[in-house]
Design an enzyme around this catalytic site. Structure first.
Site, PDB file in Angstrom:
ATOM      1  N   GLU A   4      59.253 -30.461  59.363  1.00  0.00           N
ATOM      2  CA  GLU A   4      58.228 -31.683  59.040  1.00  0.00           C
ATOM      3  C   GLU A   4      56.846 -30.833  58.434  1.00  0.00           C
ATOM      4  O   GLU A   4      56.700 -31.201  57.541  1.00  0.00           O
ATOM      5  CB  GLU A   4      58.094 -32.343  60.042  1.00  0.00           C
ATOM      6  CG  GLU A   4      58.991 -33.581  60.432  1.00  0.00           C
ATOM      7  CD  GLU A   4      58.750 -34.189  61.725  1.00  0.00           C
ATOM      8  OE1 GLU A   4      59.165 -35.440  61.868  1.00  0.00           O
ATOM      9  OE2 GLU A   4      58.101 -33.855  62.548  1.00  0.00           O
ATOM     10  N   GLY A  45      55.372 -39.912  60.221  1.00  0.00           N
ATOM     11  CA  GLY A  45      54.745 -40.446  61.249  1.00  0.00           C
ATOM     12  C   GLY A  45      54.056 -39.602  62.156  1.00  0.00           C
ATOM     13  O   GLY A  45      53.800 -38.211  61.574  1.00  0.00           O
ATOM     14  N   ALA A  46      53.484 -40.040  63.369  1.00  0.00           N
ATOM     15  CA  ALA A  46      52.932 -39.010  64.086  1.00  0.00           C
ATOM     16  C   ALA A  46      53.016 -39.563  65.646  1.00  0.00           C
ATOM     17  O   ALA A  46      53.019 -40.914  65.745  1.00  0.00           O
ATOM     18  CB  ALA A  46      51.557 -38.900  63.423  1.00  0.00           C
ATOM     19  N   ASP A  47      52.883 -38.581  66.520  1.00  0.00           N
ATOM     20  CA  ASP A  47      52.441 -38.990  67.624  1.00  0.00           C
ATOM     21  C   ASP A  47      51.225 -39.419  68.408  1.00  0.00           C
ATOM     22  O   ASP A  47      51.057 -40.355  68.946  1.00  0.00           O
ATOM     23  CB  ASP A  47      53.100 -37.879  68.844  1.00  0.00           C
ATOM     24  CG  ASP A  47      54.537 -37.409  68.534  1.00  0.00           C
ATOM     25  OD1 ASP A  47      55.178 -38.571  68.680  1.00  0.00           O
ATOM     26  OD2 ASP A  47      55.128 -36.461  68.214  1.00  0.00           O
TER      27      ASP A  47
END
Length: 230
Positions: free
Chosen positions: A110, A88-90
């Site tokens: 990650e 995922g990502a922020d």
């Protein structure tokens, strides 16, 4: 159900679409975070149906969830290759695929797994998409270098804040035994340049800018999934 940063349904759609790319016999990098958790569970469902895969977890949490879902796990140094990583990502800038990661304080591991993978798929909900990155950049630091790295971040025009634990007194400690500084820079029009500058700070173990690593972004929406190849 509404969750921070998007809905479970949006996250689940993005994760399910990305997991379709997992092939039998693959070694899969397993990211950390709420959206990636849906992907790990979806891989687990396919393993239960006979899919032969091995997972390379990027955190203690990812490892525990993978085991719970019946996915065989291996350490990165035990895998000859990582065929596919799902993470995922922020925040994501779709124009160039630059990411800010590290909300779960797992960005060092990650980045190693995502960079090593033959193909890296990002799963996200629409709230994570931006034209220009502006999210605070997490920087994992050696405990003894917290103040010196913070000073270096200030010299780069940022403001560093030690990340505090939510359910206990004291700071967040990473799986690597380090601390995390959340560094505010405002808009980041040139993430590649900032990534280079942050990497040069003595005592900075790893920063949360992922530049030039993602191969595709899967964004779950209310009625489907939008895929951007990079």
């Amino acid at each position: 159900m509404k969750t921070t940063g998007g809905t479970d349904a949006q996250k689940r759609r993005a994760a399910a679409a990305a997991v379709e790319a997992v092939e039998d016999g693959a070694v899969v990098g397993l990211g950390t975070g709420s959206t990636t958790a849906f992907a790990i569970r979806a891989i687990g469902d396919r393993v239960a149906d006979g899919l032969d895969v091995r997972g390379v977890p990027t955190s203690f949490a990812a490892r525990e969830l993978a085991r719970e879902c019946g996915i065989p796990v291996v350490d990165l140094d035990e895998a000859d290759a990582v065929d596919l990583a799902i993470d995922g990502a922020d925040q994501v800038a779709l124009a160039d695929g630059a990411l800010v990661k590290g909300g779960g304080a797992a960005h060092a591991r990650e980045k190693v797994v995502d960079a090593f993978a033959d193909r890296f798929l990002v799963v996200a909900d629409p709230s994570k998409i931006a034209e220009t990155l502006s999210h605070a950049v997490p920087v994992e630091v050696l405990p003894s270098a917290r103040t010196t790295v913070a000073a270096g971040v200030s010299d780069l025009g940022g403001e560093a804040t030690l990340r505090r634990a939510e359910r206990k007194d004291g700071p967040v400690v990473t799986d690597n035994g380090n601390l995390v500084l959340d560094c505010e820079f405002g808009a980041i029009p040139n993430p590649e340049s900032l990534a280079t500058d942050l990497a040069s700070l003595p005592g900075a173990v790893e920063h949360g800018l992922f530049v030039g690593l993602a191969d595709a972004v899967y964004v779950g929406t209310d009625d489907g999934v939008e895929v951007t190849e990079l």
